[in-house]
Design a protein around this motif. Structure first.
Motif, PDB file in Angstrom:
ATOM      1  N   LEU A 107      -8.971   5.345   0.896  1.00 50.88           N
ATOM      2  CA  LEU A 107     -10.023   5.396   1.911  1.00 50.88           C
ATOM      3  C   LEU A 107      -9.472   5.136   3.315  1.00 50.88           C
ATOM      4  CD1 LEU A 107     -13.061   5.874   2.031  1.00 50.88           C
ATOM      5  CD2 LEU A 107     -13.402   3.424   1.686  1.00 50.88           C
ATOM      6  N   LEU A 108      -8.440   4.295   3.429  1.00 48.76           N
ATOM      7  CA  LEU A 108      -7.841   3.983   4.729  1.00 48.76           C
ATOM      8  C   LEU A 108      -6.647   4.870   5.044  1.00 48.76           C
ATOM      9  CD1 LEU A 108      -8.764   1.747   6.769  1.00 48.76           C
ATOM     10  CD2 LEU A 108      -9.722   1.475   4.501  1.00 48.76           C
ATOM     11  N   SER A 109      -6.361   5.850   4.212  1.00 52.55           N
ATOM     12  CA  SER A 109      -5.227   6.741   4.470  1.00 52.55           C
ATOM     13  C   SER A 109      -5.575   7.721   5.589  1.00 52.55           C
ATOM     14  CB  SER A 109      -4.866   7.524   3.204  1.00 52.55           C
ATOM     15  OG  SER A 109      -5.903   8.448   2.878  1.00 52.55           O
ATOM     16  N   GLN A 110      -4.546   8.254   6.206  1.00 50.78           N
ATOM     17  CA  GLN A 110      -4.767   9.270   7.236  1.00 50.78           C
ATOM     18  C   GLN A 110      -5.470  10.487   6.636  1.00 50.78           C
ATOM     19  OE1 GLN A 110      -1.495  10.439   9.975  1.00 50.78           O
ATOM     20  NE2 GLN A 110      -1.986  12.552   9.434  1.00 50.78           N
ATOM     21  N   ASN A 111      -5.069  10.851   5.437  1.00 51.15           N
ATOM     22  CA  ASN A 111      -5.660  12.013   4.773  1.00 51.15           C
ATOM     23  C   ASN A 111      -7.171  11.861   4.651  1.00 51.15           C
ATOM     24  OD1 ASN A 111      -6.113  14.295   3.138  1.00 51.15           O
ATOM     25  ND2 ASN A 111      -5.716  13.143   1.270  1.00 51.15           N
TER      26      ASN A 111
ATOM     27  N   ASN B  88     -15.188  13.979   3.753  1.00 51.21           N
ATOM     28  CA  ASN B  88     -16.541  14.039   4.317  1.00 51.21           C
ATOM     29  C   ASN B  88     -17.254  12.698   4.319  1.00 51.21           C
ATOM     30  OD1 ASN B  88     -18.744  15.805   5.335  1.00 51.21           O
ATOM     31  ND2 ASN B  88     -19.811  15.033   3.515  1.00 51.21           N
ATOM     32  N   ILE B  89     -16.777  11.732   3.541  1.00 53.62           N
ATOM     33  CA  ILE B  89     -17.450  10.432   3.523  1.00 53.62           C
ATOM     34  C   ILE B  89     -17.449   9.796   4.912  1.00 53.62           C
ATOM     35  CG2 ILE B  89     -15.430   9.018   2.922  1.00 53.62           C
ATOM     36  CD1 ILE B  89     -17.328   7.424   1.067  1.00 53.62           C
ATOM     37  N   TYR B  90     -16.466  10.135   5.744  1.00 52.55           N
ATOM     38  CA  TYR B  90     -16.420   9.566   7.091  1.00 52.55           C
ATOM     39  C   TYR B  90     -17.506  10.130   8.000  1.00 52.55           C
ATOM     40  CZ  TYR B  90     -12.439   6.513   6.542  1.00 52.55           C
ATOM     41  OH  TYR B  90     -11.645   5.467   6.151  1.00 52.55           O
ATOM     42  N   ALA B  91     -18.061  11.275   7.641  1.00 50.75           N
ATOM     43  CA  ALA B  91     -19.203  11.797   8.396  1.00 50.75           C
ATOM     44  C   ALA B  91     -20.490  11.078   8.026  1.00 50.75           C
ATOM     45  CB  ALA B  91     -19.352  13.299   8.138  1.00 50.75           C
ATOM     46  N   LEU B  92     -20.460  10.313   6.941  1.00 52.74           N
ATOM     47  CA  LEU B  92     -21.659   9.628   6.451  1.00 52.74           C
ATOM     48  C   LEU B  92     -21.679   8.152   6.822  1.00 52.74           C
ATOM     49  CD1 LEU B  92     -21.616  11.151   2.835  1.00 52.74           C
ATOM     50  CD2 LEU B  92     -22.934  11.966   4.801  1.00 52.74           C
ATOM     51  N   LEU B  93     -20.576   7.647   7.354  1.00 50.92           N
ATOM     52  CA  LEU B  93     -20.469   6.212   7.619  1.00 50.92           C
ATOM     53  C   LEU B  93     -21.051   5.817   8.971  1.00 50.92           C
ATOM     54  CD1 LEU B  93     -16.825   5.559   6.338  1.00 50.92           C
ATOM     55  CD2 LEU B  93     -18.956   4.984   5.169  1.00 50.92           C
ATOM     56  N   GLY B  94     -21.013   6.740   9.949  1.00 47.32           N
ATOM     57  CA  GLY B  94     -21.361   6.393  11.316  1.00 47.32           C
ATOM     58  C   GLY B  94     -20.159   5.803  12.017  1.00 47.32           C
ATOM     59  N   GLY B  95     -19.960   6.150  13.307  1.00 47.47           N
ATOM     60  CA  GLY B  95     -18.858   5.583  14.048  1.00 47.47           C
ATOM     61  C   GLY B  95     -17.597   6.429  13.999  1.00 47.47           C
ATOM     62  N   TRP B  96     -16.500   5.864  14.495  1.00 51.72           N
ATOM     63  CA  TRP B  96     -15.223   6.552  14.669  1.00 51.72           C
ATOM     64  C   TRP B  96     -14.193   5.948  13.730  1.00 51.72           C
ATOM     65  CZ3 TRP B  96     -14.162  10.879  17.237  1.00 51.72           C
ATOM     66  CH2 TRP B  96     -12.834  11.189  17.525  1.00 51.72           C
ATOM     67  N   PRO B  97     -13.373   6.763  13.029  1.00 48.96           N
ATOM     68  CA  PRO B  97     -12.367   6.224  12.101  1.00 48.96           C
ATOM     69  C   PRO B  97     -11.379   5.296  12.802  1.00 48.96           C
ATOM     70  CG  PRO B  97     -12.662   8.584  11.771  1.00 48.96           C
ATOM     71  CD  PRO B  97     -13.402   8.236  13.023  1.00 48.96           C
ATOM     72  N   VAL B  98     -10.837   4.342  12.037  1.00 53.52           N
ATOM     73  CA  VAL B  98      -9.955   3.325  12.617  1.00 53.52           C
ATOM     74  C   VAL B  98      -8.518   3.804  12.802  1.00 53.52           C
ATOM     75  CG1 VAL B  98     -11.315   1.372  11.794  1.00 53.52           C
ATOM     76  CG2 VAL B  98      -9.524   2.345  10.315  1.00 53.52           C
ATOM     77  N   HIS B  99      -8.170   4.972  12.267  1.00 56.41           N
ATOM     78  CA  HIS B  99      -6.814   5.485  12.463  1.00 56.41           C
ATOM     79  C   HIS B  99      -6.639   5.868  13.929  1.00 56.41           C
ATOM     80  CE1 HIS B  99      -3.176   7.915  12.083  1.00 56.41           C
ATOM     81  NE2 HIS B  99      -3.026   7.426  10.866  1.00 56.41           N
TER      82      HIS B  99
ATOM     83  N   ALA C 253       0.836  -1.208   0.000  1.00 63.84           N
ATOM     84  CA  ALA C 253       0.000   0.000   0.000  1.00 63.84           C
ATOM     85  C   ALA C 253       0.871   1.258   0.000  1.00 63.84           C
ATOM     86  CB  ALA C 253      -0.923  -0.007   1.214  1.00 63.84           C
ATOM     87  N   GLU C 254       0.420   2.266  -0.711  1.00 66.60           N
ATOM     88  CA  GLU C 254       1.178   3.499  -0.827  1.00 66.60           C
ATOM     89  C   GLU C 254       0.653   4.594   0.108  1.00 66.60           C
ATOM     90  OE1 GLU C 254       1.187   4.681  -4.878  1.00 66.60           O
ATOM     91  OE2 GLU C 254       2.337   2.940  -5.572  1.00 66.60           O
ATOM     92  N   GLU C 255      -0.632   4.511   0.491  1.00 62.65           N
ATOM     93  CA  GLU C 255      -1.211   5.603   1.276  1.00 62.65           C
ATOM     94  C   GLU C 255      -1.622   5.184   2.689  1.00 62.65           C
ATOM     95  OE1 GLU C 255      -3.432   8.777  -0.864  1.00 62.65           O
ATOM     96  OE2 GLU C 255      -3.853   7.168  -2.275  1.00 62.65           O
ATOM     97  N   MET C 256      -2.228   4.035   2.847  1.00 59.40           N
ATOM     98  CA  MET C 256      -2.598   3.619   4.187  1.00 59.40           C
ATOM     99  C   MET C 256      -1.361   3.149   4.937  1.00 59.40           C
ATOM    100  SD  MET C 256      -4.323  -0.200   4.021  1.00 59.40           S
ATOM    101  CE  MET C 256      -5.528   0.089   2.738  1.00 59.40           C
ATOM    102  N   ASP C 257      -1.334   3.434   6.232  1.00 56.81           N
ATOM    103  CA  ASP C 257      -0.257   2.948   7.091  1.00 56.81           C
ATOM    104  C   ASP C 257      -0.882   1.962   8.065  1.00 56.81           C
ATOM    105  OD1 ASP C 257       1.758   2.467   8.908  1.00 56.81           O
ATOM    106  OD2 ASP C 257       2.484   4.538   8.918  1.00 56.81           O
ATOM    107  N   TRP C 258      -0.710   0.676   7.776  1.00 53.54           N
ATOM    108  CA  TRP C 258      -1.385  -0.375   8.539  1.00 53.54           C
ATOM    109  C   TRP C 258      -1.029  -0.317  10.031  1.00 53.54           C
ATOM    110  CZ3 TRP C 258      -5.320  -3.178   6.863  1.00 53.54           C
ATOM    111  CH2 TRP C 258      -5.739  -4.271   7.620  1.00 53.54           C
ATOM    112  N   ASN C 259       0.158   0.153  10.341  1.00 58.00           N
ATOM    113  CA  ASN C 259       0.592   0.200  11.738  1.00 58.00           C
ATOM    114  C   ASN C 259      -0.192   1.221  12.557  1.00 58.00           C
ATOM    115  OD1 ASN C 259       2.597  -1.763  11.356  1.00 58.00           O
ATOM    116  ND2 ASN C 259       4.056  -0.240  10.629  1.00 58.00           N
TER     117      ASN C 259
END
Length: 427
Positions: free
Chosen positions: A328-332, A338-349, A154-160
């Motif tokens: 979608l899983l990137s910190q950015n 804004n899609i994270y305001a539509l999902l419900g819940g708290w981001p996994v980062h 992966a180039e954008e998400m940081d799994w750690n």
């Protein structure tokens, strides 16, 4: 005869002169314009034609209603990354009967080996009419692509930096098939400047039930009864993860608890922690909170995944599809999109919501984020919301409309437990 020869010679000279003139002057521009093709052909190369764009289908089934303008940033970002592809998104209707018809059509496509390439799906509490009512069962049935090899590059998400207990819930024996995006857990917020309850955290469900501290009993009563057990289904055997006797004992304890209303019950809404009406001010200058979750029988917190992403096993363009999930899983994305305001819940980062990584313009103070992180580390069970949660939650309404006797509760629990057995057998 000589005259004829002379005339023929004149004609030949004239034709040769005209040919030389055209070659040197009249056809020079045309030759220059076409020379690249002539060179490629002379070298045995084929003329490169514009490549046809690949068509990728994206299925969006989000918690909140939205307009295209609400997801425009997300669409623009993935279009910039998946170049050479047409990404066509499909939003499932929210109203009946259109929604049921769309779900039937979509599930038929999926079972026939077709359907969307990418799924971004919310799985909120109490909802059964989802594309995948039981996401873990869908993964077990090999509907999704295993993503381990793509994640490693992966180039954008940081799994750690993705909260591992939640991410692990998307893993099967084959590997990571589901990518959780957001999650939530039952949480009570108490004013830290007032008297903080003298309790040790974590604790077990039974310690909460037996506590003489009103705020602890309130935190237990306002949580979800289903979260007391941790995982609700044993998906390897398609049966409930606990016995009917255990179910009845926990239900009796739950109904006898009292809620004195102390503190704020957290609602995970619009990408932030709210009191059900407005966002909580957790930043510097706001309140400092003591956070008291609902603990489960094994002495930890049960978290519920509220949204996930996955790629169809049948896609023809796995690498291109993963670019969407990589963003979608990137910190950015988790911090700004804004899609994270539509999902419900708290981001996994792990850092989103801190002063270092604000959720858009909102942050927690250092003290509040440390408190939140301390509580979050006590998560020891993670599950997807499924129809099983609703079957358990309905016990409260059925109890309050009954005679409220032990016999009535036993009958209610038996009915709901039987319903859960049927749900799992059919899942």
């Amino acid at each position: 005869m000589k005259r004829d020869r002379w005339h023929n010679t004149q004609k030949a000279v004239l034709v040769l002169s005209l040919w030389l003139f055209c070659s040197l002057f009249g056809c020079q521009t045309a030759r220059q314009e076409s020379s690249p093709v002539g060179i490629e052909q002379a070298q045995g190369q084929e003329l490169a034609l514009p490549a046809e764009k690949k068509d990728i289908r994206l299925c969006l089934d989000l918690f909140h209603a939205y307009f295209e303008s609400d997801i425009r940033s997300f669409l623009d970002q993935i279009s910039a990354r998946v170049q050479g592809c047409n990404v066509a998104y499909e939003s499932l209707p929210r109203e009946e009967p259109e929604r049921s018809a769309a779900l039937t059509r979509l599930r038929t496509e999926i079972m026939s080996g077709k359907g969307p390439d990418i799924f971004v799906c919310s799985c909120p509490f109490g909802s059964a009419d989802r594309v995948f009512p039981y996401p873990k069962q869908a993964a077990k049935n090999r509907l999704f692509l295993c993503l381990d090899d793509y994640i490693s590059e992966a180039e954008e998400m940081d799994w750690n930096y993705l909260f591992s207990p939640v991410m692990e819930a998307g893993r099967t024996e084959e590997g990571q098939q589901l990518l959780p995006l957001t999650y939530e857990f039952s949480l009570r917020m108490l004013d830290a400047s007032a008297s903080v309850p003298d309790v040790e955290r974590p604790m077990t469900w039974m310690q909460m039930v037996n506590s003489q501290t009103p705020s602890v009993q309130s935190a237990a009563r306002r949580g979800l009864l289903g979260d007391v057990f941790g995982e609700l289904g044993d998906y390897s055997r398609d049966i409930p993860a606990f016995t009917e006797e255990e179910f009845l004992a926990r239900a009796m304890e739950y109904m006898e608890l009292e809620d004195n209303g102390e503190g704020e019950q957290v609602h995970w809404y619009d990408g932030w922690l709210t009191n059900g009406e407005s966002p909580l001010n957790l930043s510097e200058g706001g309140q400092s909170f003591f956070m008291l979750p609902t603990y489960n029988v094994s002495g930890g917190i049960t978290a519920n995944i509220t949204a996930f992403a996955a790629i169809s096993r049948n896609t023809e363009y796995p690498a291109e599809c993963f670019q969407v999930l990589d963003y979608l899983l990137s910190q950015n994305a988790q911090q700004n999109d804004n899609i994270y305001a539509l999902l419900g819940g708290w981001p996994v980062h792990r850092k989103v919501g801190s002063e270092e990584v604000p959720w858009r313009s909102r942050t927690m103070s250092k003290a509040n984020f440390e408190e939140f992180s301390t509580v979050r580390e006590q998560i020891n069970a993670v599950k997807f919301y499924t129809p099983l949660d609703k079957a358990i939650w309905d016990i409260s309404a059925l109890w309050h409309s009954s005679e409220q006797t032990p016999e009535a509760l036993e009958e209610i629990v038996h009915t709901q437990y039987t319903k859960m057995e049927m749900m799992l057998a059919e899942s």
